[in-house]
Design an enzyme around this catalytic site. Structure first.
Site, PDB file in Angstrom:
ATOM      1  N   ASP A  13      -2.616 -38.990  -0.801  1.00 42.69           N
ATOM      2  CA  ASP A  13      -1.594 -39.939  -0.180  1.00 42.69           C
ATOM      3  C   ASP A  13      -0.160 -39.567  -0.692  1.00 42.69           C
ATOM      4  O   ASP A  13       0.260 -39.494  -2.022  1.00 42.69           O
ATOM      5  CB  ASP A  13      -1.655 -41.261  -0.712  1.00 42.69           C
TER       6      ASP A  13
ATOM      7  N   HIS B  85      -1.746 -40.517   3.636  1.00 46.83           N
ATOM      8  CA  HIS B  85      -1.380 -41.739   4.058  1.00 46.83           C
ATOM      9  C   HIS B  85      -1.529 -42.149   5.641  1.00 46.83           C
ATOM     10  O   HIS B  85      -1.146 -41.036   6.109  1.00 46.83           O
ATOM     11  CB  HIS B  85      -0.039 -41.859   3.608  1.00 46.83           C
TER      12      HIS B  85
END
Length: 233
Positions: free
Chosen positions: A171, A202
């Site tokens: 992420d 993400h």
């Protein structure tokens, strides 16, 4: 069936905000509050609600950015709109947002068979989902790629009902140190379940656009579905 409804805030000044609501064909077994990303209640968030309604839930997505720009809808794949979303996130009052989520929970709790209400959030909404688990009377909560949760771990003792977090290991907005802190702080929590998604970034479970990873999104969503089936029945 879907529509826009108006919800009164918990404040005494008479303010209210809009929310997108999707209803199942029959009587709703339970309700789920869908907490937006930084892009507002856009097509992807509305689709999340519609899919939950297809599964028999009453799903509702409050416009949490109403104090900034009511009704804003942004596309993460368009750079100026992405930058605008980041700016809005920086100006957003998260504490007031959680109060608006509680107002939304209050609004839908009596509209279902069970009276139970869950919440699921994405990105900023994943962070707000954790705050919702700690600060409201929600019955079960799921957060996808929540940002800055390491800064909220001091609230974990207040979490009384089940919470699930989906964590992509690559992420770009949640670094490895933050992920490690989340595991260290929550792996032993009796109400918390954390899932890692190796190599994912993400936004992997977004409904539309370039960020989606189909297999990982389906896996995470299946875990979410089982979680809500268990805790909102």
């Amino acid at each position: 069936m879907s529509e826009t409804v108006t919800i009164a805030t918990l404040d005494e000044n008479g303010d209210s905000f809009d929310a997108y609501i999707a209803r199942p064909k029959g009587e709703a077994k339970s309700a789920i509050v869908v907490i937006q990303e930084i892009f507002g209640v856009n097509a992807g968030i509305r689709r999340k609600c519609d899919k939950l309604a297809e599964e028999g839930y009453l799903a509702i997505a409050p416009d949490l950015f109403w104090r900034l720009t009511p009704g804003v809808e942004l596309d993460p794949d368009i750079e100026p709109e992405f930058n605008k979303a980041l700016e809005m996130m920086g100006n957003f009052d998260q504490d007031k947002g959680v109060r608006d989520i509680q107002a939304t929970i209050n609004y839908v709790r009596d509209l279902t068979q069970s009276g139970k209400v869950g919440a699921v959030g994405y990105c900023l909404g994943g962070r707000l989902a954790f705050m919702t688990a700690a600060r409201t009377d929600v019955d079960a909560t799921v957060g996808y790629y929540g940002v800055g949760i390491d800064n909220l771990l001091g609230e974990k003792a207040a979490i009384a009902n089940p919470v699930m977090l989906h964590i992509p290991t690559e992420d770009g907005f949640v670094d490895k140190e933050t992920q490690r802190a989340m595991h260290e702080g929550l792996d032993e929590h009796p109400k918390a379940t954390l899932y890692d998604y190796e190599g994912l970034d993400h936004g992997f479970a977004t409904e539309f656009g370039e960020r989606r990873s189909e297999d990982a999104a389906e896996l995470a969503d299946s875990r979410t579905a089982a979680f809500f089936e268990q805790h909102l029945a």
